[in-house]
Design a protein around this motif. Sequence first.
Motif, short mmCIF file in Angstrom:
data_model
loop_
_atom_site.label_atom_id
_atom_site.label_comp_id
_atom_site.label_asym_id
_atom_site.label_seq_id
_atom_site.Cartn_x
_atom_site.Cartn_y
_atom_site.Cartn_z
N VAL A 70 0.92 -1.32 -0.10
CA VAL A 70 0.07 -0.01 0.06
C VAL A 70 0.94 1.22 0.05
O VAL A 70 1.89 1.38 0.82
CB VAL A 70 -1.14 0.17 1.21
CG1 VAL A 70 -1.94 1.03 1.15
CG2 VAL A 70 -1.49 -1.20 1.60
N VAL A 71 0.61 2.13 -0.80
CA VAL A 71 1.20 3.50 -0.90
C VAL A 71 -0.01 4.47 -0.20
O VAL A 71 -1.17 4.53 -0.90
CB VAL A 71 1.56 3.99 -2.22
CG1 VAL A 71 2.15 5.58 -2.02
CG2 VAL A 71 2.59 3.07 -2.88
N VAL A 72 0.15 5.29 0.85
CA VAL A 72 -0.62 6.19 1.51
C VAL A 72 0.15 7.57 0.90
O VAL A 72 1.23 7.89 1.42
CB VAL A 72 -0.25 6.12 3.00
CG1 VAL A 72 -1.52 7.28 3.65
CG2 VAL A 72 -1.03 4.85 3.40
N VAL A 73 -0.73 8.14 0.45
CA VAL A 73 -0.30 9.49 -0.19
C VAL A 73 -0.72 10.73 0.78
O VAL A 73 -2.07 10.90 0.88
CB VAL A 73 -0.69 9.94 -1.72
CG1 VAL A 73 -0.16 11.39 -2.16
CG2 VAL A 73 -0.28 8.92 -2.60
N GLY A 74 0.01 10.97 1.49
CA GLY A 74 -0.18 12.24 2.73
C GLY A 74 0.28 11.75 3.95
O GLY A 74 -0.13 10.79 4.38
N PRO A 129 -0.29 -2.39 -5.27
CA PRO A 129 -1.57 -2.72 -5.79
C PRO A 129 -2.60 -1.86 -5.27
O PRO A 129 -3.81 -1.87 -5.74
CB PRO A 129 -1.67 -4.08 -5.46
CG PRO A 129 -1.13 -4.35 -4.30
CD PRO A 129 0.21 -3.49 -4.57
N ALA A 130 -2.33 -1.10 -4.18
CA ALA A 130 -3.42 -0.15 -3.79
C ALA A 130 -2.79 1.26 -3.15
O ALA A 130 -1.45 1.23 -2.85
CB ALA A 130 -3.70 -0.64 -2.15
N VAL A 131 -3.35 2.27 -3.52
CA VAL A 131 -2.83 3.70 -3.21
C VAL A 131 -3.93 4.55 -2.34
O VAL A 131 -5.45 4.23 -2.84
CB VAL A 131 -2.75 4.46 -4.34
CG1 VAL A 131 -2.44 6.02 -4.14
CG2 VAL A 131 -1.34 3.80 -5.20
N VAL A 132 -3.73 4.90 -1.23
CA VAL A 132 -4.82 5.30 -0.54
C VAL A 132 -4.50 6.90 -0.52
O VAL A 132 -3.41 7.58 -0.50
CB VAL A 132 -4.38 5.41 1.03
CG1 VAL A 132 -5.36 5.93 2.02
CG2 VAL A 132 -4.81 3.70 1.21
N ASN A 133 -5.61 7.68 -0.91
CA ASN A 133 -5.77 9.17 -1.20
C ASN A 133 -5.88 9.86 0.14
O ASN A 133 -7.13 9.98 0.67
CB ASN A 133 -6.56 9.47 -2.32
CG ASN A 133 -6.83 11.07 -2.27
OD1 ASN A 133 -5.94 11.89 -1.92
ND2 ASN A 133 -7.80 11.58 -3.17
#
Length: 392
Positions: free
Chosen positions: A9-13, A196-200
Motif C-alpha cells: 500500500v502507498v499512502v499519499v499524505g 496494488p493499492a494507493v490511499v488518497n
Amino acid sequence: MAKRLTCDVVVVGAGMVGAACALYAARSGLDVRVVDRGPVAGGTTGAGEGNLLVSDKEPGPELELALLSARLWAELADELGAAVEYEPKGGLVVASTPGALGALLSFAEAQQAAGVMAGPVGEDELRELEPHVAPGMAGGVHYPQDAQVMPALAAAHLIRACGARLHTGRTVTGVLRTADGAVLGVRTDHGEIHAPAVVNAAGTWGGDLAALAGVHLPVLPRRGFVLVTEPLPRMVRHKVYAADYVSDVASDSAALRASPVVEGTAAGPVLIGATRERVGFDRSLSLQAVRALAFGAIGLFPFLEQVRALRTYAGFRPYLPDHLPAIGPDPRVPGLYHACGHEGAGIGLATGTGQLIARALTGKTADLDPEPFRPDRFGTGEARPASGGDIP
C-alpha cells in the motif's frame, strides 16, 4: 535510473489521516509506504488544534464515525498518550440566552439517543466547571468524551509506531495503472513506487490526486485561523465553545463565519478558534477574522482581554459539498482508496477512518456502515486538478 520500490500500500499524505491509515493498515499485516511532498504534518494537520470531538456532530454517519474514532483514540492513548499530549479534558458548550440553551439541550438529547454522553449544565454549575467563564450565561452541556491531542506529534508518533517506510520531500506526479485500469502505484519526482493499492490521504489536495487517477472528487479548501496566546497557568479547563459553533461548521456559506472556541493546552498557551471562509488557497492574514476570534474569545472568557496573543496561523480544511469525508475504495479505479474531505474534523476522525481503510484493504467487515462515505457519490464531474499547488 530511480530505484523502483515495492510494497502492499502507498499512502499519499503524511498528515493525521494518512498516519492513521498507515497505522491500521500496517497492523493488519500490510507493507506500507507513506509519501508526502513536505514533512510529516506539513499541511492541514500542522495548522490544526488537535480536537477529538463528538460534541459538535449531529446524529448521523459523521457522529457514528466520531464515536468509533473516540474509542480508538482512547485505546491509542494507553500506548502513546503522553507522547502525543492526549488530554481527555471534555467539552463544554455554552449558551448565552435561554432560547439558545433550549436549542442546545434539544440537540444534546438527540445526540444522547445516538450514544453520546452529554449532561446539561446550569448557570451555577458552569462556573464550577469553568471558574473564569463570563457571567450571565444561561447554561450549557458538558461532553466528557471530547479530548485533544497535539496533532503534529500525533501524526509523527503514529507513523513511527506502525513502522511504515516514510518518503518525505517527494511530490506525487501520477497514479500508475495497469492496462485494464487497476492501480499499479504512484509516480513521484524521485521515481516510482509500485503497489496494488494507493490511499488518497492528501487532505485539501485530495481532489487533485483523484484527478491524476482520472476520477472526480470535489474536495475544496476552507480557510481557518487560530490565535495562540502567551503561556498561562491552566485557566481554561475544557474545550469551551459557543452553541453557534455547530451551525458554523455545517454552514455552506462562502463568507467569513466566526464562533469562539477556546481551550488550554498542556504547554500553557490558550488556543482560540475558529473561523471558516472559502477563499481558495489564499493564505493572506485577515484582520477581520483575527479580530472576530479575539472578540468572541473575550466574550467567553473576559480575562483574555489582558492576555497577549503571540501569533496566529491559518490552515485549509478539506471539505466536500455534503460535509462528509470520502472514505473507502473507489469503484471507478480498482485499487484506489480515498481518505480525505474531513473538513475541520480530520484529527478526531482519523482513527476511525484509518480502521475503515484497513478493513477495506484486507476485505474485512467494517464496524459501521461505510456507504455514506462512498467516494463516487458525487457523480462523474470533471477530473481536473483544483490548481491548489503540488500534491503531497
